[in-house]
Scaffold this active site. Structure first.
Site, PDB file in Angstrom:
ATOM      1  N   TYR A  86       0.773  -1.197   0.245  1.00  0.00           N
ATOM      2  CA  TYR A  86      -0.117   0.009  -0.055  1.00  0.00           C
ATOM      3  C   TYR A  86       0.930   1.384  -0.224  1.00  0.00           C
ATOM      4  CZ  TYR A  86       1.003   0.802   5.222  1.00  0.00           C
ATOM      5  OH  TYR A  86       1.451   1.140   6.261  1.00  0.00           O
ATOM      6  N   CYS A  87       0.324   2.317  -0.233  1.00  0.00           N
ATOM      7  CA  CYS A  87       0.877   3.574  -0.400  1.00  0.00           C
ATOM      8  C   CYS A  87      -0.079   4.736  -0.314  1.00  0.00           C
ATOM      9  CB  CYS A  87       1.882   4.040  -1.722  1.00  0.00           C
ATOM     10  SG  CYS A  87       0.809   3.896  -3.227  1.00  0.00           S
ATOM     11  N   THR A  88       0.173   6.051  -0.740  1.00  0.00           N
ATOM     12  CA  THR A  88      -0.711   7.145  -0.174  1.00  0.00           C
ATOM     13  C   THR A  88      -2.012   7.021  -1.263  1.00  0.00           C
ATOM     14  OG1 THR A  88       1.095   8.225   0.107  1.00  0.00           O
ATOM     15  CG2 THR A  88      -0.861   9.590   0.070  1.00  0.00           C
ATOM     16  N   ILE A 113      -4.118   4.580   0.682  1.00  0.00           N
ATOM     17  CA  ILE A 113      -4.916   4.836   2.040  1.00  0.00           C
ATOM     18  C   ILE A 113      -5.870   5.933   1.968  1.00  0.00           C
ATOM     19  CG2 ILE A 113      -4.067   6.012   4.238  1.00  0.00           C
ATOM     20  CD1 ILE A 113      -1.092   5.242   3.578  1.00  0.00           C
TER      21      ILE A 113
END
Ligand SMILES: [Zn+2]
Ligand SMILES: [Zn+2]
Length: 339
Positions: free
Chosen positions: A177-179, A206
């Site tokens: 996952y990342c932003t 996210i």
């Protein structure tokens, strides 16, 4: 009552752009004419942007992007806000839409399996699963998923090197996952390339997880790349995980160090902020160029004389710009535009 008549849009699209310079021109003009501000990167491999504007202007902007067949599949993360989240518009051409040192990877050819927020939520606590945060230190130090593996990296371009440390996870289900999801497109593809067999990615990152799945088990705040600096995503079981850089108390107040040559992004509590006048150390506090502290830890770049048309029409249409900007002379017309 807060009047949230602005939107903040976060998006990316991997799609081939034949003439990024020409498209940059067109895109920049659209933004200026519709009062869209923010940062947009255009490259031969696609588009990446965070922008803000009045809700109706953002609607027009999304229609503009979707109206181009190359970008028809673009997904927007839409957040409400009470003002612009940027002071300016920057539309830049770069070799990649995220600086990754993974230019050979095309996520349209192969990438990890996308998980929608609810799917991610259902999968993340299973036994054979590891959650991998592909973001940098200043981001995961402020907030991350409970039980996530984090990497000691200052920049995403250092990600490939760190994958060597993850050898032991090759046969696990790896959920990245990342932003906003963009880094995972290449990070998950790289993991597959390195022989990881079960690689998944949180689609929309996210931000979308917060919007659609309530943000459960995301601990701390999410670092964002606009004037808000950090946002809450967890409406279910929020906790604070970061601590004041100076005194160590629990704190999620992100500031930039008031010393412009340091400018570190750090959590510093209210009390220490005033004591050090916005600096991260006594050394930075004594720095001759230290900026005055107003209690926010945010330093707006000087926008005096800012001309949003700067850099436009440098190849042609010089007459048009003269009339469009109402006689305001842009000395940079016809010259390099990188600002
Ligand atoms: Zn403190
Ligand atoms: Zn400092």
């Amino acid at each position: 009552m807060e009047n949230n008549n602005y939107s903040i849009l976060l998006y990316y699209c991997y799609a081939q752009i034949e003439d990024p310079e020409a498209y940059r021109e067109e895109h920049h003009l659209f933004c200026v004419e519709n009062n869209i501000r923010g940062r947009i990167i255009i490259s031969p491999e696609g588009l990446n942007g965070t922008v803000s504007g009045l809700k109706e202007d953002c609607e027009r902007y999304m229609a503009y992007i979707h109206g181009d067949p190359r970008f028809a599949k673009t997904e927007f993360k839409i957040e409400s806000h009470n003002k612009h989240a940027f002071a300016k518009i920057h539309v830049r051409v770069k070799p990649e839409i995220v600086h990754s040192s993974l230019r050979h990877i095309d996520p349209n050819v192969r990438t990890g399996k996308h998980l929608e927020p609810e799917e991610f939520k259902a999968l993340k606590d299973q036994e054979d699963v590891v959650i991998l945060d592909v973001r940098s230190n200043y981001e995961h130090e402020l907030g991350r998923f409970k039980n996530a593996i984090t990497l000691d990296i200052e920049n995403f371009r250092d990600f490939p090197d760190k994958v060597k440390e993850l050898e032991h996870l090759k046969n696990k289900k790896v959920l990245t996952y990342c932003t906003g999801g963009i880094k995972c497109e290449k990070a998950s593809a790289f993991l597959l390339e390195q022989g990881f067999s079960n690689v998944y990615q949180l689609h929309g990152g996210i931000i979308k997880y917060g919007l659609e799945a309530g943000g459960e088990d995301f601990e701390g705040k999410c670092y964002v790349f606009d004037n808000r600096i950090a946002v809450d995503v967890n409406k279910v079981n929020p906790v604070v995980i970061s601590t004041c850089h100076v005194c160590g108390t629990t704190c999620d107040r992100m500031v930039n160090c008031a010393n412009p040559s340091c400018n570190a992004h750090l959590a510093i509590c209210e009390k220490c902020g005033w004591e050090l006048e916005g600096a991260c150390s006594t050394e930075c506090k004594e720095h001759p160029e230290k900026r005055p502290y107003d209690g926010t830890g945010y330093y707006q770049k000087n926008t005096n004389g800012y001309n949003p048309y700067k850099g436009l029409f440098r190849r042609q249409d010089k007459e048009k710009i003269k009339t469009t900007i109402h006689g305001q002379k842009d000395s940079r017309v016809g010259t390099d535009h990188q600002s």
